[in-house]
Write an enzyme that holds these catalytic residues in place. Structure first.
Site, mmCIF file in Angstrom:
data_model
loop_
_atom_site.group_PDB
_atom_site.id
_atom_site.type_symbol
_atom_site.label_atom_id
_atom_site.label_comp_id
_atom_site.label_asym_id
_atom_site.label_seq_id
_atom_site.Cartn_x
_atom_site.Cartn_y
_atom_site.Cartn_z
ATOM 1 N N ASP A 106 39.690 38.262 37.435
ATOM 2 C CA ASP A 106 38.301 38.689 37.232
ATOM 3 C C ASP A 106 38.057 39.207 35.818
ATOM 4 O OD1 ASP A 106 39.705 41.048 37.330
ATOM 5 O OD2 ASP A 106 38.614 41.900 39.019
ATOM 6 N N LYS A 157 42.657 57.572 37.461
ATOM 7 C CA LYS A 157 41.343 58.220 37.473
ATOM 8 C C LYS A 157 41.434 59.713 37.113
ATOM 9 C CE LYS A 157 39.291 54.953 40.712
ATOM 10 N NZ LYS A 157 38.582 54.728 41.998
ATOM 11 N N ASP A 217 35.545 43.027 33.174
ATOM 12 C CA ASP A 217 35.830 42.356 34.433
ATOM 13 C C ASP A 217 34.491 42.040 35.097
ATOM 14 O OD1 ASP A 217 35.222 44.230 36.886
ATOM 15 O OD2 ASP A 217 36.120 45.525 35.366
#
Length: 360
Positions: A106, A157, A217
């Site tokens: 992607d 994250k 992406d």
């Protein structure tokens, strides 16, 4: 050189566009996205490509065949159950006997694969990992490196207080075949969560390859719109296989206003008074009188009725937006959706092929 392209995902973040279409076959400027990846690899000397598939694999194989038309050789591996990014490559272990590329299915980028492989061969790590900078690293997993470019750790994250770098995994790797021995067979395993942290724990070297070239992406409708607009406007100049154009076979009324760059494909019919700006129309789309289409993507055989207004939205195949309707920013219509006459969708509305409506 060999490469593995990971195209097994269901593309759930792209729903409703991927209910009937594998993410790898989502069109970008009238070409399946996977075609870009194949030609991108070919440009860097990769001719032997393995596709790890799971979701709607026949759609991919029937289009690309053995790869001969693209000047490459394609091998298909179909997973009965998804194995994750690393597990999918483990499934191809018997076909991999030299350093090879792995690329997420992607990613749109201009990263220099030739230079990346040259650096890998010079330094001789077990893995080379491409990195790209982002504005907001808290929504990604960041990659910390030392002053020699060797990877120190992965932070998933991080909060802003934890951020030490804005460089994230760009989804392109070079692996030495022996590292596949760390991946358990027939088991779901991810590069980012399992293999790479394990390699660091074992003291195996992972080299970073940072790049500031274009990277995105296409995993969400918003990013799919963005990359299409970037390609139309030339903000992604390295992606040369995409060319905005107006087909000679399109029928366009002299009074229609076309403001480029646009892609209007063969068999499209544009009626009098229609206005089209910065949009993509795939083959056999029909735009009726005084309709306005701005920044939108229309898949094949869709129709826009009189005085309908579409802006920065995505319309699947064979849809019909009837007279006077409005489809505003970030709306996404799956295949075969009908928007009734004079309807006004809220921004961000998603309509699946079964007509289920989801407003964000």
């Amino acid at each position: 050189m060999k490469a593995v392209i990971l195209v097994g995902g269901e593309g759930t973040r792209l729903h409703p566009l991927t209910f009937n279409t594998p993410k790898a076959m989502v069109p970008i400027l009238n070409k399946p996205f996977l075609e870009y990846l194949i030609l991108y690899l070919k440009e860097h000397g990769v001719r032997d490509i393995i596709l790890t598939t799971s979701y709607l694999p026949d759609r991919i194989q029937s289009y690309f065949g053995d790869g001969a038309e693209s000047g490459v050789h394609l091998t298909y591996l179909v997973e009965e159950t998804p194995l994750g990014t690393a597990g999918a490559v483990k499934n191809a272990e018997s076909l991999l006997d030299e350093p090879f590329f792995v690329i997420n299915g992607d990613v749109v980028t201009g990263i220099d694969l030739t230079a990346m492989m040259s650096q890998h061969r010079k330094v001789k790590p077990k893995v080379s990992l491409s990195l790209t900078p982002v504005d907001n690293p808290t929504i990604y997993g960041v990659v910390e490196t030392d002053d020699k470019g060797m990877v120190k750790r992965f932070v998933e994250k991080p909060s802003w207080e934890e951020v030490t770098t804005n460089m994230i995994n760009a989804g392109i790797y070079i692996l030495e075949p022996e590292v596949l021995g760390y991946i358990p067979p027939s088991t779901t395993s991810m590069f980012e969560r399992h293999l790479f942290p394990l390699l660091l724990e074992k003291g195996e070297p992972i080299l970073s390859y940072p790049s500031t070239t274009y990277w995105i992406d296409i995993g969400t409708p918003e990013k799919y719109l963005k990359v299409t607009h970037d390609l139309l406007s030339g903000k992604a100049p390295s992606l040369s296989i995409y060319r905005p154009q107006i087909s000679k076979n399109a029928q366009i009324h002299p009074s229609a206003q076309i403001e480029g760059p646009v892609l209007i494909s063969e068999g499209c019919v544009i009626a009098q008074g229609a206005k089209i700006k910065g949009a993509v129309l795939e083959p056999k789309c029909q735009v009726d009188e005084d309709a306005v289409i701005e920044g939108a993507i229309l898949w094949q055989e869709s129709r826009v009725g009189k005085k309908a207004i579409l802006k920065n939205c995505i319309v699947g195949s064979r849809c019909y937006i009837q007279e006077g309707s409005q489809v505003p920013d970030n709306c996404v219509l799956g295949d075969d959706v009908v928007v009734e006459k004079n309807s006004k969708l809220a921004p961000g509305t998603k309509v699946s092929p079964d007509k289920q409506i989801d407003t964000e």
